[in-house]
Design a protein around this motif. Structure first.
Motif, short mmCIF file in Angstrom:
data_model
loop_
_atom_site.label_atom_id
_atom_site.label_comp_id
_atom_site.label_asym_id
_atom_site.label_seq_id
_atom_site.Cartn_x
_atom_site.Cartn_y
_atom_site.Cartn_z
N HIS A 96 0.71 -1.24 -0.04
CA HIS A 96 0.06 0.07 0.06
C HIS A 96 0.74 1.31 0.19
O HIS A 96 0.63 2.20 0.65
N THR A 97 1.78 1.20 -0.93
CA THR A 97 2.77 2.43 -1.09
C THR A 97 3.01 2.60 -2.47
O THR A 97 2.60 1.71 -3.27
N ILE B 42 0.49 14.99 -9.92
CA ILE B 42 -0.46 15.61 -9.02
C ILE B 42 0.08 16.99 -8.42
O ILE B 42 -0.48 17.68 -7.55
N GLU C 171 -16.77 14.54 2.45
CA GLU C 171 -17.20 13.49 3.45
C GLU C 171 -17.90 13.94 4.59
O GLU C 171 -17.43 13.42 5.53
N SER C 172 -18.72 15.24 4.48
CA SER C 172 -19.39 15.71 5.70
C SER C 172 -21.07 15.94 5.38
O SER C 172 -21.39 16.61 6.28
N PHE D 155 -6.54 29.32 -0.96
CA PHE D 155 -6.58 29.02 -2.15
C PHE D 155 -6.84 30.06 -3.36
O PHE D 155 -6.77 29.66 -4.62
N LYS E 283 -20.19 8.95 4.43
CA LYS E 283 -19.24 7.60 4.16
C LYS E 283 -17.96 7.92 3.87
O LYS E 283 -17.85 8.52 2.91
N LEU F 101 -14.13 7.96 2.30
CA LEU F 101 -13.66 7.57 1.03
C LEU F 101 -12.49 6.58 1.25
O LEU F 101 -12.27 6.00 0.32
N LYS G 269 -0.28 4.79 0.19
CA LYS G 269 -1.78 4.64 -0.59
C LYS G 269 -2.90 4.04 0.21
O LYS G 269 -2.86 2.79 0.47
N SER H 266 -3.87 9.84 -5.18
CA SER H 266 -2.78 9.61 -4.08
C SER H 266 -2.96 9.91 -2.98
O SER H 266 -2.10 10.86 -2.29
N GLY I 181 -8.65 10.35 3.36
CA GLY I 181 -9.33 11.44 3.22
C GLY I 181 -8.65 12.29 2.08
O GLY I 181 -8.23 11.49 0.87
N TRP I 182 -8.28 13.53 2.02
CA TRP I 182 -7.48 14.18 0.92
C TRP I 182 -6.28 14.57 1.39
O TRP I 182 -5.83 15.74 1.15
N PHE J 48 -2.18 13.76 1.83
CA PHE J 48 -1.13 12.69 1.36
C PHE J 48 -0.28 12.66 2.38
O PHE J 48 0.12 13.41 3.21
N ASP K 150 -1.48 18.55 1.78
CA ASP K 150 -2.89 18.36 1.39
C ASP K 150 -2.91 18.48 0.10
O ASP K 150 -4.04 19.04 -0.59
N ILE K 151 -2.21 18.07 -0.82
CA ILE K 151 -2.11 17.82 -2.28
C ILE K 151 -3.30 17.27 -2.83
O ILE K 151 -3.86 18.00 -3.51
N LEU L 193 -6.28 17.47 -1.57
CA LEU L 193 -7.47 18.59 -1.38
C LEU L 193 -7.19 19.59 -2.23
O LEU L 193 -8.03 20.15 -2.76
N THR M 199 -16.38 13.95 11.84
CA THR M 199 -15.91 14.37 10.67
C THR M 199 -14.47 14.61 10.57
O THR M 199 -13.80 15.16 11.46
N ASN N 86 -10.32 13.65 8.77
CA ASN N 86 -9.49 12.74 8.65
C ASN N 86 -8.12 12.90 9.41
O ASN N 86 -7.91 13.99 9.57
N THR O 32 -12.67 9.59 8.22
CA THR O 32 -13.94 10.24 8.71
C THR O 32 -15.08 9.51 9.10
O THR O 32 -15.24 8.60 8.55
N TRP O 33 -15.75 10.28 10.39
CA TRP O 33 -16.66 9.63 10.76
C TRP O 33 -16.78 8.14 11.47
O TRP O 33 -17.78 7.38 11.28
#
Lengths: 380, 380, 380, 380
Positions: free
Chosen positions: A41-42, A52, A192-193, A363, B58, B60, B95, B103, B107-108, B110, B184-185, B187, B299, B301, B332-333
């Motif tokens: 898992h890497t 990215i 996810e909220s 952002f 739910k 991810l 991953k 990647s 959540g979002w 890295f 946070d890439i 995101l 909520t 990650n 999350t959650w």
């Protein structure tokens, strides 16, 4: 990063074959290594880094115009097909052609046209997503937000902040009403909220005086001495068209306006001067007769409804004509400029956006087009 | 919505066959109507409403533990395979097995392990994504953030805020160093906001005194009288392990701690008391000998690295054992509770998260487990 | 008004005989008119305008040095004269020679030296005024603020915010202790806002762990995850000398310091980065061996205690020598510069001020001396 | 301290002969000691403690009504006595009978009536004090604040924030105009912070469009998208009577109002929702026909002008009748309640106050009268 000169300037070398980018060449030893990584898992960052970490944002959506003459017929047709009790909300929603995985009009914004007939009333519910509406036609429509009942008229702007109980309806003596809904459902889901709840009694009981929100907070420069509002969104939930359009006309007398947007104002929370809700903002802008703005681009997505007049917008080199009640979108980081084609009448655009989200997270980047006196070349 | 009782309580009727949910039955007339909508980039909301408005989030991602004994060998192996000049950053990234399209570790967010040898130096760059590091081993490592050079030692926490020029290296007389990167890439990409730039000179020139950031801002209760820092992120860029662990020990003398997290503190911007960066937060927590916390879910990650000791966490009913330098995540959650299995030594967890993003947007919801005295049943 | 150039610049014509000032000449008709006004509780503004609208502030206080060798003997003498039970607080307070109407050391700030013997304890009370202390000598002293008991050592800085129950004492096995008190009692009175209350039980009951405030909040860059502090003042109530002096030494390694104050830091509320209390601020500054700062002036009053070393300050052209534990003041809008006369040792000044009050109200103005390379001419 | 129960409750023992108060008895040894202290600019705190730490605030001012029928004649008389060029401002100011040392109407607030004739224009100046005006009569009056020219009509509320260049006048075709001035000159002086400057050209040159401030910022719920205002005071400088009175009427439809003030709203900075200036606030309140409010008291001083109607107020047990354009004041910590004596017409009170100062410094305390159903007994 909000000064984009050095990141998006034309003099930036954007080759991936330079120090600071990944330029590892594949070979068998590496391939074996990659397989080994995969098994636990890497992955090797340098294999995905350039993908990215793009030089600049690439929009998930494409620009589109949705014509009112098309949408209106279709949404009226739904009156005979489903009831609000069964459908929840009788909404024809806008699907960005480039998005197949998500019900989004642009970016992570949802939009649609909702229709209700006199005497209809949809059940109350709430969700983590925030909602807003711009009324397109009808009489006697109302919304109830956490017990605050508010009358809605044409071109009024109304908010339904996240987590509030809400329901809509049209009074028995009203007219069939249509409005545009805007929600951040896709954003809420991708982060996810999302939560959803049905009101335990089906409908809210209204005990507060009708229109208490606009009657209390809809005044310029005055607030209740005893203001106990402690929510993170605006206590003013309806921004009436008459007051808003007058504000725009007044402001237009004393400003040159924005080079990119003409005379433009933001709907704000009178308690803070900030955006009315946490994730979405909204604006109203006036393009003076024959005004042709310059092009800029920025992060964040915008969905427009033409509130008045006719003209066109150029979005990333493509011309999109519009007239009253048409809806169109400008995806993130796309050049855009607006034109009022009338030489005698002003044109007004209502719009909503995800800029509060983009700005809160740091952002937001904006860039003016410098070539060609600030105007895009239009594709044939 | 932050009081979840009525939205997630067990007494909520979650049938989709009720007023307030969409319960339209398909028929041929509707099918024809749907086709018509499809042709003009629209859709019927009631067809997707229940799917895009779930009762609760739910995740991810799924929970995972990445073992240091596995990761360490793999990342050291990369030393012989690629150079920092070619790879940009020599990182083995994590991953999440449930994510195939992005990647992301959770959540979002890295995360990955980076390794550098004495004398190595990677080129300077910047991006809209924010980064943080937790040092795992080595000596003589340093980072340079917008001209501020900072020494890094084991278990120090370091930030590289969005839009800052940054580069890392290890001095000639140092040791091979490994650290965990958090970014946070994903995101930044999903919000269509990533920019990237290579430093025009390849590397930054350092003219400021070394360690000026921690020497200026790393004191408790004192700030420079002439503080000109006007950035939206922390001027303190390194939080040393010695000071942070001592803070935790001091605090543990006077607090009962959190029922869910033991003795837990947040890394903060000393200028504001808030999170050190706009999108990501980080915490350090101490589980006292034999401490077994209660379960809650929220909520947002979290990615953990075990800074000290050993134990296990139960995540949505599944047990994940961990020891020093292991990395694991809580999506999350998902219900989670932590256990220190030593009866004599404390255990420390470093963690970083996307909670600043979730909270700024109004999406934070938290719920305590009430059944079984707050403890989950563990799956066999 | 914070750019003072045009208001205090030397090129400003300050004659009262010009347009924009009052220059009405007296005559009998006016005299009669003034009498008529007087009879109905009114007056002619032009008669007082020039007096109540001065060109620049005129300090109510004069600069003074109070010698520790004098004060110490006097305050120790009080040990035999009054008990804390009868005196409330055994304090010798500083009276500015220019103030006859109010018990103020400088501006609207009160200061004094308090002494307590082992085993003594003063009754608990609270007031709208805020208080702070800088410990001068002794062992075993403590303060209890709203139930938080805190040990006090030499040169520690401690706060007692407005409205908190507080009491001080020295433990049975301690030593006679002396500290400087600083309060805004005169400000609270002049703003007609002082309240006073005696604790209903005479003394507070301490149930919280000792030193919970510094142990919880006295760490750099970390705050409790579960921070429920919601007061408008700092949860950190003691700033220990060791940590503060070390902070100053660290900062001195990477800063040139202020031209007017050398290496100077402010005591801050770690929750906000702002001043520890609403009305008063405090600073600690280090003058390097032989350092002679430049002169500036600003609105707001400062009271200094020499924490370490010896030197002198020039205040509005007058030289004031000082050494350890001496106290001196700089009244509002007076030029001041500081000199460390040792060529080998650093000198440290603790100070407290009314700048938070002045700044919150928009009254802060600062001006650098430009003539004579920034140095004042000293009166013979 | 904002919960006053235990500090001002009737059950508080307010004897000075108790633990927690100073109760030292004089004797010769102490007398000698006091003399010794006096000689070195010090004093014994216990001698003054009870005096400077009162149980509760004692107002510096007394309540007064100034009758318009008296003031109007006197201020008009000044037209023939002095010119604006010589007087600076032709103002008859209000002197609180209890204040002999300072030109204050109440607390540290200055107020007066200013009169100007058509074609008159006073020279431009600025000061650290803030000013506000409430127009009483006339046509064609205007103010110019930092280049923003604004028309003034009857009962408009206008601000002149601290440090702004300002001047007033009446156009050639206007009418003799009278307005009430409110300033914090006494506060600015007592806090040793006043500056004054005469405009170098005598008068400002206006290049901005007339009324740009109200036309830009005078709209409910909308702000310019490109809002570059970065001052600590309101960009909206005029609050027109028509809009403000309408706001009050609208609000009155949906609120029960305050038990102490009827239907009351605050003038606010639309950019922040806070007070329009840093030191002074202002309110407008409506007393419904026959309304008799309950009594409360609080720290802070208020000066009222009757904008409409007639009635009376009871202040610390004394009745003060008022009718349109009368001015009266309520000093700090005095009980007050208001009565509209008309059974058919509403009454409106404009007021300004020092509450922003009091609240920023943490000095605000409020208490409701509980005895006699909340009503004071009126002195015979």
């Amino acid at each position: 990063m909000n000064n984009v000169k050095d990141s998006v300037g034309s003099n930036q070398n954007r080759s991936d074959d330079q120090l600071g980018r990944s330029r590892v060449k594949d070979n068998q030893v590496l391939e074996d290594y990659y397989s080994e990584l995969e098994g636990v898992h890497t992955g090797a960052f340098w294999k995905v880094a350039n993908a990215i970490e793009p030089w600049e944002p690439k929009a998930l959506s494409e620009p589109v115009v949705w014509r009112n003459e098309v949408l209106r017929k279709l949404v009226l047709k739904s009156l005979d097909l489903v009831s609000p009790e069964d459908a929840g909300r009788r909404v024809v929603y806008l699907k960005n052609p480039k998005r197949t995985d998500v019900s989004a009009a642009c970016g992570w914004l949802f939009s649609g046209l909702q229709v209700m007939q006199p005497g209809e009333r949809a059940g109350a519910h709430k969700h983590a997503a925030s909602a807003l509406r711009f009324i397109m036609e009808g009489k006697g429509a109302y919304t109830i937000v956490d017990g605050h009942k508010i009358d809605l008229g044409a071109r009024d702007f109304v908010i339904t902040p996240n987590g509030t109980w809400h329901e809509h309806g049209v009074s028995e003596d009203g007219e069939t009403s249509i409005w545009q809904d805007g929600l951040d459902i896709p954003l809420t889901n991708v982060l996810e909220s999302n939560f959803y709840a049905v009101h335990p009694e089906g409908y809210q009981t209204v005990t507060l005086p009708e229109n208490d929100s606009p009657l209390t907070y809809g005044a310029p420069g005055l607030r209740p001495e005893l203001d106990k509002w402690d929510k993170p969104y605006s206590p003013l939930m309806k921004y009436s068209w008459d007051q808003s359009y007058e504000a725009l006309l007044n402001y237009s007398k004393v400003t040159d306006g924005s080079p990119y947007d003409g005379v433009i104002m933001r709907y704000v929370n009178p308690q803070t001067g900030g955006d009315p809700m946490l994730t979405m903002g909204a604006s109203l802008q006036l393009l003076r007769p024959s005004e042709h703005t310059k092009a800029h681009r920025h992060t964040g997505n915008i969905i427009y409804q033409v509130a008045k007049g006719s003209g066109y917008s150029i979005i990333n080199g493509q011309r999109f004509d519009w007239k009253e009640k048409d809806i169109f979108c400008v995806p993130t980081w796309m050049w855009h400029e607006h034109v009022n084609t009338s030489s005698s009448e002003d044109a007004c655009l209502f719009s909503f956006n995800d800029l509060p989200t983009i700005k809160k997270l740091g952002f937001y980047v904006e860039q003016a087009l410098v070539d060609n006196n600030g105007h895009q070349l239009v594709e044939a």
